[in-house]
Scaffold this active site. Sequence first.
Site, PDB file in Angstrom:
ATOM      1  N   HIS A  20      -6.823 -51.781  91.591  1.00  0.00           N
ATOM      2  CA  HIS A  20      -7.057 -50.357  91.858  1.00  0.00           C
ATOM      3  C   HIS A  20      -7.377 -49.635  90.556  1.00  0.00           C
ATOM      4  O   HIS A  20      -6.996 -50.068  89.475  1.00  0.00           O
ATOM      5  CB  HIS A  20      -5.816 -49.724  92.507  1.00  0.00           C
ATOM      6  CG  HIS A  20      -4.608 -49.784  91.622  1.00  0.00           C
ATOM      7  ND1 HIS A  20      -3.794 -50.896  91.541  1.00  0.00           N
ATOM      8  CD2 HIS A  20      -4.098 -48.895  90.741  1.00  0.00           C
ATOM      9  CE1 HIS A  20      -2.829 -50.677  90.665  1.00  0.00           C
ATOM     10  NE2 HIS A  20      -2.987 -49.468  90.146  1.00  0.00           N
ATOM     11  N   HIS A  50       0.321 -56.222  86.651  1.00  0.00           N
ATOM     12  CA  HIS A  50       0.260 -55.022  87.498  1.00  0.00           C
ATOM     13  C   HIS A  50      -0.680 -55.273  88.684  1.00  0.00           C
ATOM     14  O   HIS A  50      -0.487 -54.712  89.761  1.00  0.00           O
ATOM     15  CB  HIS A  50      -0.237 -53.856  86.649  1.00  0.00           C
ATOM     16  CG  HIS A  50      -0.216 -52.524  87.328  1.00  0.00           C
ATOM     17  ND1 HIS A  50       0.901 -51.987  87.920  1.00  0.00           N
ATOM     18  CD2 HIS A  50      -1.199 -51.585  87.487  1.00  0.00           C
ATOM     19  CE1 HIS A  50       0.603 -50.791  88.417  1.00  0.00           C
ATOM     20  NE2 HIS A  50      -0.663 -50.525  88.174  1.00  0.00           N
ATOM     21  N   LYS A  88      -4.067 -43.603  81.494  1.00  0.00           N
ATOM     22  CA  LYS A  88      -2.931 -44.488  81.204  1.00  0.00           C
ATOM     23  C   LYS A  88      -3.139 -45.836  81.868  1.00  0.00           C
ATOM     24  O   LYS A  88      -3.867 -45.941  82.851  1.00  0.00           O
ATOM     25  CB  LYS A  88      -1.638 -43.849  81.734  1.00  0.00           C
ATOM     26  CG  LYS A  88      -1.684 -43.612  83.257  1.00  0.00           C
ATOM     27  CD  LYS A  88      -0.440 -42.908  83.747  1.00  0.00           C
ATOM     28  CE  LYS A  88      -0.537 -42.520  85.209  1.00  0.00           C
ATOM     29  NZ  LYS A  88      -0.581 -43.629  86.163  1.00  0.00           N
ATOM     30  N   HIS A  98      -7.289 -48.676  84.598  1.00  0.00           N
ATOM     31  CA  HIS A  98      -6.981 -50.058  84.250  1.00  0.00           C
ATOM     32  C   HIS A  98      -8.203 -50.834  83.775  1.00  0.00           C
ATOM     33  O   HIS A  98      -9.268 -50.795  84.403  1.00  0.00           O
ATOM     34  CB  HIS A  98      -6.389 -50.768  85.466  1.00  0.00           C
ATOM     35  CG  HIS A  98      -5.064 -50.211  85.891  1.00  0.00           C
ATOM     36  ND1 HIS A  98      -4.020 -50.020  85.014  1.00  0.00           N
ATOM     37  CD2 HIS A  98      -4.608 -49.805  87.107  1.00  0.00           C
ATOM     38  CE1 HIS A  98      -2.980 -49.520  85.674  1.00  0.00           C
ATOM     39  NE2 HIS A  98      -3.308 -49.373  86.945  1.00  0.00           N
ATOM     40  N   CYS A 132       4.166 -42.762  90.640  1.00  0.00           N
ATOM     41  CA  CYS A 132       3.709 -42.085  89.427  1.00  0.00           C
ATOM     42  C   CYS A 132       4.177 -40.643  89.335  1.00  0.00           C
ATOM     43  O   CYS A 132       4.446 -40.148  88.242  1.00  0.00           O
ATOM     44  CB  CYS A 132       2.191 -42.214  89.306  1.00  0.00           C
ATOM     45  SG  CYS A 132       1.711 -43.926  88.923  1.00  0.00           S
ATOM     46  N   ASP A 166      -2.612 -38.497  89.119  1.00  0.00           N
ATOM     47  CA  ASP A 166      -3.345 -39.599  89.766  1.00  0.00           C
ATOM     48  C   ASP A 166      -3.980 -39.227  91.119  1.00  0.00           C
ATOM     49  O   ASP A 166      -3.871 -39.980  92.096  1.00  0.00           O
ATOM     50  CB  ASP A 166      -2.428 -40.811  89.959  1.00  0.00           C
ATOM     51  CG  ASP A 166      -1.949 -41.415  88.638  1.00  0.00           C
ATOM     52  OD1 ASP A 166      -2.181 -40.797  87.586  1.00  0.00           O
ATOM     53  OD2 ASP A 166      -1.325 -42.483  88.674  1.00  0.00           O
ATOM     54  N   ASP A 224      -4.719 -43.132  86.478  1.00  0.00           N
ATOM     55  CA  ASP A 224      -4.479 -44.552  86.310  1.00  0.00           C
ATOM     56  C   ASP A 224      -5.835 -45.130  85.899  1.00  0.00           C
ATOM     57  O   ASP A 224      -6.861 -44.826  86.539  1.00  0.00           O
ATOM     58  CB  ASP A 224      -4.014 -45.132  87.668  1.00  0.00           C
ATOM     59  CG  ASP A 224      -2.908 -46.154  87.521  1.00  0.00           C
ATOM     60  OD1 ASP A 224      -2.263 -46.224  86.466  1.00  0.00           O
ATOM     61  OD2 ASP A 224      -2.689 -46.897  88.502  1.00  0.00           O
TER      62      ASP A 224
HETATM   63 ZN   LIG Z   1      -1.930 -48.837  88.454  1.00  0.00          ZN
END
Ligand SMILES: [Zn+2]
Length: 188
Positions: free
Chosen positions: A76, A62, A101, A56, A143, A9, A54
């Site tokens: 984010h 989350h 992910k 999203h 993470c 990340d 990451d």
């Molecule tokens: Zn996240």
Amino acid sequence: MKTALLLVDVQNDFCPGGNLATARGDEVASKIAELISTPDSRTRDYVATVATQDWHIDPGAHFSEKPDFVDSWPVHCVADTYGAEIRGPVRRDLIDQFFKKGEYSAAYSGFEGKNADGALLGDWLREQGVTHLDVCGIATDYCVRATVLDALKEGFEVRVLRGMCSPVDDKGGADALQAMMDAGAEIV
Ligand SMILES: [Zn+2]
């Protein structure tokens, strides 16, 4: 023994100026950029360099407008936005595979990530014959920690490059390093 470098990340939103910045994000990105562009005697034997992101789309709880910074966070790393891109000066062209992910739920561990072909990180690494991982990235206490603990569970030998990890906060980062060491990782 085959070792891969795993970048966790290293994304714009986790660096200064980002929506969920960690203080040392840029320092870590610079060190990682140097590591992958000028391998030294310790690192030139990597069989692959892989990165998790990451990523999203609609990760439910989350994200929160009133985040608790434990289970909920400001918006984010939204898919296909600047915040989700790999932080410069780390060069994308020196990364062999990207594992994304967290599309529809929280995902702290990179081992939940899939590459463009839909392969899970652990399966892909095993296909390459990788047995050892050097891990670094952001954030140490979330993470990186989750990724390292899963790597150990999946049977990889793990070294954590501590100088190339950035925590959300220093206490959490120190606790995470201890937890990773207790679980069997080597901290270097
Ligand atoms: Zn996240």
